[in-house]
Motif scaffolding. Structure first.
Motif, PDB file in Angstrom:
ATOM      1  N   LYS A 102      -3.294  -2.072  17.191  1.00 56.34           N
ATOM      2  CA  LYS A 102      -4.507  -3.422  17.437  1.00 56.34           C
ATOM      3  C   LYS A 102      -4.241  -4.133  16.139  1.00 56.34           C
ATOM      4  CE  LYS A 102      -8.767  -1.039  19.255  1.00 56.34           C
ATOM      5  NZ  LYS A 102      -9.828  -0.009  18.542  1.00 56.34           N
ATOM      6  N   LYS A 103      -3.047  -3.650  15.369  1.00 58.86           N
ATOM      7  CA  LYS A 103      -1.820  -3.689  13.934  1.00 58.86           C
ATOM      8  C   LYS A 103      -3.212  -4.520  12.876  1.00 58.86           C
ATOM      9  CE  LYS A 103       1.077  -7.552  15.798  1.00 58.86           C
ATOM     10  NZ  LYS A 103       1.166  -9.051  15.974  1.00 58.86           N
ATOM     11  N   LYS A 104      -3.770  -2.901  12.722  1.00 62.31           N
ATOM     12  CA  LYS A 104      -4.665  -2.691  11.298  1.00 62.31           C
ATOM     13  C   LYS A 104      -3.887  -1.571  10.389  1.00 62.31           C
ATOM     14  CE  LYS A 104      -9.009  -3.665  13.288  1.00 62.31           C
ATOM     15  NZ  LYS A 104      -9.171  -4.862  12.642  1.00 62.31           N
ATOM     16  N   VAL A 105      -4.273  -1.696   9.724  1.00 62.23           N
ATOM     17  CA  VAL A 105      -3.712  -0.136   8.500  1.00 62.23           C
ATOM     18  C   VAL A 105      -5.296   0.432   7.917  1.00 62.23           C
ATOM     19  CG1 VAL A 105      -2.934   0.296   6.517  1.00 62.23           C
ATOM     20  CG2 VAL A 105      -1.820  -1.464   8.029  1.00 62.23           C
ATOM     21  N   PHE A 106      -5.103   1.423   8.313  1.00 62.11           N
ATOM     22  CA  PHE A 106      -6.488   2.599   7.904  1.00 62.11           C
ATOM     23  C   PHE A 106      -6.062   2.737   6.432  1.00 62.11           C
ATOM     24  CE2 PHE A 106      -7.130   2.068  12.194  1.00 62.11           C
ATOM     25  CZ  PHE A 106      -7.964   1.434  12.259  1.00 62.11           C
ATOM     26  N   CYS A 107      -7.392   2.948   5.475  1.00 55.38           N
ATOM     27  CA  CYS A 107      -6.988   3.037   4.225  1.00 55.38           C
ATOM     28  C   CYS A 107      -8.004   3.537   3.321  1.00 55.38           C
ATOM     29  CB  CYS A 107      -6.462   1.410   3.030  1.00 55.38           C
ATOM     30  SG  CYS A 107      -5.089   0.784   3.114  1.00 55.38           S
ATOM     31  N   ARG A 108      -7.971   4.309   1.978  1.00 54.17           N
ATOM     32  CA  ARG A 108      -8.414   5.608   1.567  1.00 54.17           C
ATOM     33  C   ARG A 108      -8.867   5.304   0.585  1.00 54.17           C
ATOM     34  NH1 ARG A 108      -7.605   9.866   3.545  1.00 54.17           N
ATOM     35  NH2 ARG A 108      -8.827   9.871   5.665  1.00 54.17           N
ATOM     36  N   SER A 109     -10.070   4.824  -0.451  1.00 55.22           N
ATOM     37  CA  SER A 109      -9.974   4.793  -1.920  1.00 55.22           C
ATOM     38  C   SER A 109     -10.044   6.648  -2.468  1.00 55.22           C
ATOM     39  CB  SER A 109     -10.773   3.970  -2.927  1.00 55.22           C
ATOM     40  OG  SER A 109     -10.930   4.031  -4.094  1.00 55.22           O
TER      41      SER A 109
ATOM     42  N   VAL B 120       0.999  -1.330   0.150  1.00 53.62           N
ATOM     43  CA  VAL B 120       0.243  -0.131   0.105  1.00 53.62           C
ATOM     44  C   VAL B 120       0.692   0.644   0.060  1.00 53.62           C
ATOM     45  CG1 VAL B 120      -2.305   1.141   0.837  1.00 53.62           C
ATOM     46  CG2 VAL B 120      -1.894  -1.248   1.720  1.00 53.62           C
ATOM     47  N   SER B 121       0.773   2.286  -0.848  1.00 56.20           N
ATOM     48  CA  SER B 121       1.096   3.781  -0.720  1.00 56.20           C
ATOM     49  C   SER B 121       0.277   4.597  -1.075  1.00 56.20           C
ATOM     50  CB  SER B 121       2.309   3.656  -1.577  1.00 56.20           C
ATOM     51  OG  SER B 121       1.584   4.333  -3.214  1.00 56.20           O
ATOM     52  N   SER B 122       0.555   6.387  -0.989  1.00 54.76           N
ATOM     53  CA  SER B 122      -0.712   6.914  -0.940  1.00 54.76           C
ATOM     54  C   SER B 122      -1.162   6.414  -2.323  1.00 54.76           C
ATOM     55  CB  SER B 122       0.290   8.212  -0.943  1.00 54.76           C
ATOM     56  OG  SER B 122       1.365   8.615  -2.147  1.00 54.76           O
TER      57      SER B 122
ATOM     58  N   PHE C 121     -11.084   1.722   4.110  1.00 53.47           N
ATOM     59  CA  PHE C 121     -11.728   0.414   4.381  1.00 53.47           C
ATOM     60  C   PHE C 121     -10.129   0.137   5.461  1.00 53.47           C
ATOM     61  CE2 PHE C 121      -9.515   0.329   0.177  1.00 53.47           C
ATOM     62  CZ  PHE C 121      -8.408  -0.356   0.503  1.00 53.47           C
ATOM     63  N   ASP C 122     -10.094  -0.983   6.389  1.00 54.54           N
ATOM     64  CA  ASP C 122      -9.478  -1.023   7.103  1.00 54.54           C
ATOM     65  C   ASP C 122      -8.939  -2.705   6.317  1.00 54.54           C
ATOM     66  OD1 ASP C 122     -10.186  -3.465   9.355  1.00 54.54           O
ATOM     67  OD2 ASP C 122     -11.333  -1.556   9.374  1.00 54.54           O
ATOM     68  N   VAL C 123      -7.422  -2.952   6.994  1.00 48.65           N
ATOM     69  CA  VAL C 123      -6.525  -4.088   6.650  1.00 48.65           C
ATOM     70  C   VAL C 123      -5.377  -4.859   7.589  1.00 48.65           C
ATOM     71  CG1 VAL C 123      -4.900  -5.311   5.315  1.00 48.65           C
ATOM     72  CG2 VAL C 123      -6.230  -3.250   3.994  1.00 48.65           C
ATOM     73  N   ASP C 124      -6.101  -5.896   8.199  1.00 51.43           N
ATOM     74  CA  ASP C 124      -5.622  -5.707   9.189  1.00 51.43           C
ATOM     75  C   ASP C 124      -4.174  -7.018   9.101  1.00 51.43           C
ATOM     76  OD1 ASP C 124      -6.914  -8.650   8.211  1.00 51.43           O
ATOM     77  OD2 ASP C 124      -6.474  -9.178  10.489  1.00 51.43           O
ATOM     78  N   TYR C 125      -3.033  -6.812   9.675  1.00 49.89           N
ATOM     79  CA  TYR C 125      -1.813  -7.358   9.463  1.00 49.89           C
ATOM     80  C   TYR C 125      -0.961  -8.319  10.577  1.00 49.89           C
ATOM     81  CZ  TYR C 125       0.127  -3.743  12.799  1.00 49.89           C
ATOM     82  OH  TYR C 125       1.053  -2.950  13.201  1.00 49.89           O
ATOM     83  N   ASP C 126      -0.206  -9.213  10.567  1.00 46.87           N
ATOM     84  CA  ASP C 126       0.148 -10.070  11.631  1.00 46.87           C
ATOM     85  C   ASP C 126       1.839  -9.427  11.300  1.00 46.87           C
ATOM     86  OD1 ASP C 126      -0.780 -11.958  12.614  1.00 46.87           O
ATOM     87  OD2 ASP C 126      -1.272 -12.857  10.236  1.00 46.87           O
TER      88      ASP C 126
END
Length: 562
Positions: free
Chosen positions: A121-128, A30-32, A140-145
Motif C-alpha cells: 500500500k506504500k504506507k509507513v506507520f508511525c507512533r509518537s 523517520v527512525s525510532s 499515524f501513517d505516512v504514504d510514499y512514492d
C-alpha cells in the motif's frame, strides 16, 4: 555502523544542488527517533501554492546512527569518549531542527517511531512517544512514492541469557551516559566502609564483551580514565581496578591488518588490560559472567560492570518488512547494486539494516557471452570482449578486484591463463573456455562492512540518483543491461574505502589507510583528531568537541555523576 547525521545532511545538500527528482515534493526521515519532512512547496498567506506538476514523495526511514526516540543526530564514533568524560554528550549531537531549517521550502519535524512498513500500500506507520492523537494512541501513517529504509540495527545478544538485564550497550547517547554513571558508581561503592577486598575487587572489575573496534576503544578510554584521572581521586582502591576484554575469536580487531592486531594486543598487555581470546560468554547474571573456553571449560568471573559490544542485530520492524518482501530468514535486508530492496518496488535500503547482494558473474555468464558475441560466431575474440569490458567491470566489480588481486594488467591476461595461448591478440574462446576464464572471479564478492563510512557514501549516492532520475531516464548513464536491451539508468553503487582508525589509549591510535598504509602511534592520534573533528555535522559541534579535547588536556576528565 549506522545511517549517519553526516550522510543525511550530505544527502539533503545533494538533493538541493542538482536538478530536482522528477516529481519530488517531500523528503521525510523517520527512525525510532523522529520523522523529518522536506517539502518543495511554498505557503502564500497560509495556503500552499503548487510549483509546477504534482511531485512524488520520498520517505526516508532513519534520522541517525542510534536507534532511539529523539530529535537530534548523534556522531556515534565518539560515544566511547562520552563514556569517560573525554567528550560531553551534547558536544556530539545536533538538533534535527538546526539542520532542516537550512533547507529550502516548507520543513516539518515529527518525533515518532516507525513500527510497520506496508510496501504493497506504500504506507509507513508511525507512533509518537510524546503525544497522542484523538484516539489516544499517538499513531499515524505516512504514504510514499519512494521509500528509503535506513533504520540501522540493534545490539546483537545472540540470545545469551542475562545480557539484556545485566549488561550495558554502546549504541546511543543514553547508553554512554549510563555507562559513565555506572563507572563512577562502581568506584564509589568500592570506597564504602565495611567491604572486603574481594567485594571491592568485584566492584572494580570492568568487563568488555567483544573485541571489535567499539569494545577495544571503550576499554582503552576506560584505562586512560582510570590511570590519568580516577587514580588520583580514589588512591585507596586504584590498585584493585581490573579491565577485561572477552573475545570469542582468536584475536581482537580481526577486521584490521594483522600488524595492528598484534600491536593492540601487546599494548593492552603492557597496560594491564586482560584480553581473553577464544572465550564465549554463555550466561550473565547480576554477579558474574559465565564463559567457556576449549582448554579451561566453563568458568564464572565476578564483575562490577559489563559492556556488551559483539555486533549488530536486526530490528523487529525490519524483520516484518523482510517477511513482506519475501526475504524471511535473512539476517539483514537484501538490495541490488542500486540499493533497491529485492522483492519490492520503489523501496531502497542502506546502512546497517541492509546488505548489497552482488550479482555473480557465473549467474549471467551465458548472457554476457551472448552480448559480447555480436557476430553470433559462437566464439569471442579479445576485441569483442574489450568492447563490453567496461560495462562488465562496472556491473560486476569483482572482475576488476580479481585482476588486481591476481596482479594481472588487464583482462586479456586472464584469457591467456585460461587458454594457454601466449599470443593475446589471437585468442578466441568458446562458451566453455569463457566460463573457465571467469570461474574464480566471484571469489572477490564480499559484503560491505557495517560502518558509518559505508552508510554515508550510500546516502550521498542515493540522493544523487534521485536528483538525476528524470535526466537519466532519457539518457541512461549506467552499464548496458545483460539480460535485456538498453542500459541501466544509473551506475551501480561502488564503495570507496577511505581507511579506518582504532584508538588504543595513551594518545596512540592505529590507522589503516588505502594502499596498505599502516600507521600506529601518536601521529595517527592527531590524524584521528583531525578526521573526527571534520566529520562533525556543524561548526557548532566541531568547536564543542575540540574544546572538550582541550579541556581534558588542561583540567582532566570530569568525574561527576550527572
Amino acid at each position: 555502523m549506522r545511517f549517519t547525521a553526516f550522510a543525511l545532511d550530505r544527502a539533503s545538500q545533494a538533493l538541493r544542488r542538482g536538478p530536482s527528482i522528477s516529481k519530488l515534493v517531500v523528503l521525510f526521515a523517520v527512525s525510532s527517533g523522529g520523522l523529518v519532512a522536506y517539502a518543495d512547496s511554498r505557503l502564500d498567506n497560509g495556503v500552499e501554492v503548487s510549483q509546477g506538476p504534482p511531485k512524488k514523495k520520498v520517505v526516508v526511514l532513519g534520522t541517525g546512527w542510534v536507534v532511539s526516540p529523539r530529535n537530534y543526530f548523534a556522531f556515534t564514533p565518539l560515544l566511547p569518549s562520552v563514556t569517560c568524560g573525554t567528550v560531553e554528550a551534547r558536544s556530539i549531537v545536533e538538533p534535527i531542527r538546526n539542520i532542516v531549517k537550512k533547507k529550502n521550502g516548507q520543513v516539518k519535524f515529527w518525533e515518532a517511531e516507525c513500527f510497520k512498513i506496508d510496501p504493497t500500500k506504500k504506507k509507513v506507520f508511525c507512533r509518537s512517544n510524546i503525544g497522542t492523537n484523538l484516539d489516544g494512541n499517538g499513531e499515524f501513517d505516512v504514504d510514499y512514492d519512494y521509500l528509503v529504509v535506513a533504520l540501522g540495527a540493534k545490539a546483537n545478544t545472540f540470545n545469551t541469557p542475562g545480557v539484556e538485564e545485566n549488561c550495558h550497550f554502546l549504541k546511543e547517547i543514553e547508553d554512554a551516559q549510563k555507562i559513565r554513571r555506572s563507572v563512577m558508581d562502581c568506584f564509589e561503592r568500592a570506597c564504602l566502609p565495611n567491604l572486603s577486598d574481594e567485594e571491592r575487587e568485584k566492584n572494580l572489575h570492568f568487563v568488555v564483551v567483544g573485541g571489535g573496534p567499539t569494545g577495544v576503544e571503550f576499554a582503552a578510554e576506560l584505562h586512560d580514565y582510570v590511570s590519568e584521572d580516577l587514580a588520583n581521586l580514589y588512591p585507596n582502591v586504584k590498585d584493585l581496578v581490573k579491565i577485561s576484554v572477552i573475545e570469542a575469536g582468536e584475536h581482537i580487531l580481526t577486521m584490521f591488518d594483522k600488524r595492528i592486531t598484534k600491536f593492540a594486543e601487546e599494548k593492552f598487555q603492557r597496560d594491564g588490560i586482560d584480553v581473553k581470546t577464544n572465550f564465549k560468554v554463555v550466561k550473565v547474571s547480576n554477579k558474574a559472567i559465565t564463559m567457556t573456553n576449549p582448554s579451561t571449560g566453563e568458568i564464572s568471573v565476578p564483575y562490577g560492570m559489563a559492556v556488551w559490544s559483539t555486533g549488530i542485530g536486526t530490528r523487529p520492524v525490519m524483520l516484518d518488512l523482510m517477511k513482506e518482501v519475501g526475504q524471511a530468514g535473512r539476517r539483514v535486508l537484501a538490495t541490488d547494486e542500486w540499493l533497491r530492496v529485492l522483492g519490492s518496488n520503489d523501496v531502497y535500503a542502506l546502512g546497517d539494516c541492509a546488505t548489497i547482494s552482488q550479482r555473480k558473474v557465473m549467474e549471467d555468464i551465458s548472457a554476457i557471452f551472448k552480448v559480447a558475441d555480436k557476430d553470433n560466431s559462437g566464439t569471442l575474440t579479445v576485441k569483442e570482449i574489450k568492447e563490453v569490458l567496461d560495462d562488465i567491470c562496472i556491473r560486476y566489480p569483482q572482475v576488476e578486484l580479481y585482476l588486481k588481486t591476481m596482479q594481472m594488467k588487464d583482462f586479456s591476461y586472464l584469457l591467456k591463463d585460461s587458454t594457454g595461448n601466449g599470443n593475446k591478440d589471437s585468442i578466441e574462446l568458446n562458451i566453455e573456455e569463457f566460463k573457465k576464464a571467469l570461474a574464480n572471479v566471484d571469489s572477490q564478492v564480499k559484503n560491505l562492512p557495517a560502518t558509518a563510512q559505508v552508510a554515508a557514501q550510500q546516502g550521498q549516492y542515493l540522493a544523487q540518483c534521485f536528483n538525476k532520475m528524470k535526466q537519466c531516464e532519457e539518457n541512461p548513464e549506467g552499464p548496458r543491461r545483460i539480460r535485456e536491451p538498453g542500459r541501466h539508468r544509473f551506475r551501480p553503487f561502488r564503495y570507496r574505502h577511505l581507511g579506518q582508525f582504532a584508538p588504543l589509549g595513551g594518545e596512540q591510535t592505529a590507522a589503516q589507510l588505502p594502499g596498505d598504509w599502516i600507521s600506529i602511534g601518536h601521529s595517527s592520534q592527531w590524524l584521528w583528531y583531525s578526521v573526527y573533528a571534520s566529520k562533525q555535522v556543524s561548526w557548532r559541534t566541531r568547536m564543542l568537541v575540540v574544546s572538550d579535547w582541550t579541556r581534558r588536556f588542561i583540567f582532566g576528565r570530569d568525574s561527576s555523576c550527572i
